[in-house]
Design an enzyme around this catalytic site. Structure first.
Site, PDB file in Angstrom:
ATOM      1  CB  SER A 109      -1.028  -0.379   1.274  1.00 18.64           C
ATOM      2  OG  SER A 109      -1.404   1.170   1.400  1.00 18.64           O
ATOM      3  CB  THR A 158      -6.625   2.464  -5.004  1.00 17.04           C
ATOM      4  OG1 THR A 158      -6.182   1.425  -4.649  1.00 17.04           O
ATOM      5  CG2 THR A 158      -7.919   2.187  -4.285  1.00 17.04           C
ATOM      6  CG  HIS A 278     -11.480   0.450  -0.428  1.00 19.34           C
ATOM      7  ND1 HIS A 278     -10.218   1.487  -1.762  1.00 19.34           N
ATOM      8  CD2 HIS A 278     -10.546   0.975   0.589  1.00 19.34           C
ATOM      9  CE1 HIS A 278      -9.136   1.384  -0.981  1.00 19.34           C
ATOM     10  NE2 HIS A 278      -9.386   1.032   0.131  1.00 19.34           N
TER      11      HIS A 278
END
Ligand SMILES: Cc1cc2nc3c(=O)[nH]c(=O)nc-3n(C[C@H](O)[C@H](O)[C@H](O)COP(=O)(O)O)c2cc1C
Length: 381
Positions: A109, A158, A278
């Site tokens: 991430s 994302t 998500h």
């Protein structure tokens, strides 16, 4: 309750709940608004039944798949998630090491707590880097360049977090980075002293993907402000097309839900998409990825790799998604609760259970390789 007592997602969740201070457990476990989408993500698998075949000689099973140009030894990968060293002091190091043992892909991430360079050096297995689009185009270019130099295999942008989701559990506890807890939230930390001891006796909490570029120290910038002030809500298809060209490698959009967007992603040169909401943490009431899978595979599955994540807790969930045409399936909370419960050993146990379940389920379905799974194996209620 010990790690060896954990046999499924719910057991790991229970153990994680016992070990974590309430605000952190609720940050992982929570979702947006009424959490309808979060629940539906898993429930959606139940409206689909598997139809097994028998007597097909299933002594050896090959679980490997090729997705986004990467060979994975099993069709399940770990989706990128933020802040892992808050959940267990080993954080991303534990998850990446466990993932490497199972020969699959690890998503790092942007809000990771271990650097993508360190993780890249430690393991040879495929690494995806999850990226957010910033207002500052120079910053985007610098971060992509850094990922290129580090040897990241897959860029994963994302696109469902153009603004933060309304996570009411976090509002109640006051969970934010840096911590700004409510009194109740602080009490929750006080009754889990072991977590606190581990937190203060290990290396200082950092966000190395961002620290170089954004001053997140000393409360100068909270994650909430990072989302509202630094990310670009005007991000458009032409911005992303430019990024895809600049990266010139495996590039996938995470958070696609509509057929039209999937087509657009293929047109601008993406090599894959992740159908995802998500984990229900953004737009509550949005459809479950599994429910959206078939139409998206039909529209673009011959041009790009279609992946999905959200609500996956069982080997049979994975088999259903692959039968509909997903190339691989991502998990989030499925490995985060085991991480919180027992660090690397927990993640290894969870991935091991998943692999055993998929192997068993493949045998029971009469399939020896993933390519033998098809819609013929499925019926919808
Ligand atoms: C605690 C937590 C943190 C997450 N952080 C990120 C993140 O930093 N970037 C991102 O793209 N997705 C993030 N996600 C979403 C996951 O990548 C994934 O889409 C989701 O967890 C899948 O749903 P599942 O948890 O039901 O498997 C996060 C999810 C959770 C639970």
């Amino acid at each position: 309750m010990r790690l060896r007592d954990c046999h499924n997602f719910h057991d790991f969740r229970t153990l994680a709940r016992r070990r974590l201070p309430g605000p952190i457990f609720n940050y992982i476990d929570g979702a947006a608004d009424d959490e309808v989408t979060y629940r539906r993500n898993t429930v959606s698998f139940e409206r689909c039944d598997l139809v097994p075949n028998i007597l097909r000689g299933v002594e050896t099973i090959d679980l490997s798949v090729i997705v986004l140009g990467q060979k994975l030894e099993m069709p399940v990968y770990c989706s990128p998630t933020a802040l892992q060293r808050l959940f267990h002091h080993q954080g991303e190091r534990a998850v990446a090491a466990a993932v490497a043992k199972f020969g699959t892909m690890f998503g790092v991430s942007s809000l990771g707590t271990v650097s993508l360079e360190e993780l890249r050096k430690a393991h040879k297995t495929p690494q995806a880097y999850q990226f957010y689009f910033h207002k500052d185009r120079g910053l985007n270019r610098a971060m992509m360049q850094r990922a290129k130099e580090a040897g990241v295999d897959v860029m994963m942008l994302t696109v469902d977090s153009i603004t933060g989701g309304n996570r009411e559990r976090d509002l109640r506890t006051g969970f934010s980075i840096p911590f700004r807890l409510t009194l109740g939230g602080m009490l929750q930390f006080a009754i889990k002293p072991l977590w606190g001891i581990n937190y203060v006796t290990h290396e200082r909490f950092k966000l190395p993907q961002l620290d170089e570029h954004v001053d997140m120290s000393g409360g100068a910038m909270s994650i909430g402000r990072y989302f509202t002030e630094m990310l670009d809500p005007s991000m458009s298809w032409s911005d992303v097309a430019e990024m895809v060209r600049a990266w010139s490698g495996q590039f996938c959009l995470k958070g696609v839900m509509s057929v039209a967007d999937a087509r657009r992603a293929a047109e601008i040169g993406c090599t894959g998409i992740v159908i995802s909401n998500h984990g229900g943490r953004q737009l509550d009431g949005s459809r479950a990825p599994f429910d959206q899978l078939a139409e998206i595979v039909d529209a673009v599955g011959d041009r790009i790799d279609v992946l999905m994540d959200g609500g996956v807790q069982r080997g049979t969930h994975v088999l259903k998604a692959l039968s509909l045409g997903a190339k691989a399936v991502g998990v989030g909370r499925f490995y985060l609760f085991p991480l919180a419960a027992a660090g690397q050993a927990g993640v290894e146990r969870a991935l091991g259970l998943m692999r055993t379940e998929i192997e068993r389920d493949m045998k029971l379905m009469g399939c020896t390789s993933i390519s033998q799974l098809s819609r013929d194996n499925l019926r919808f209620r």
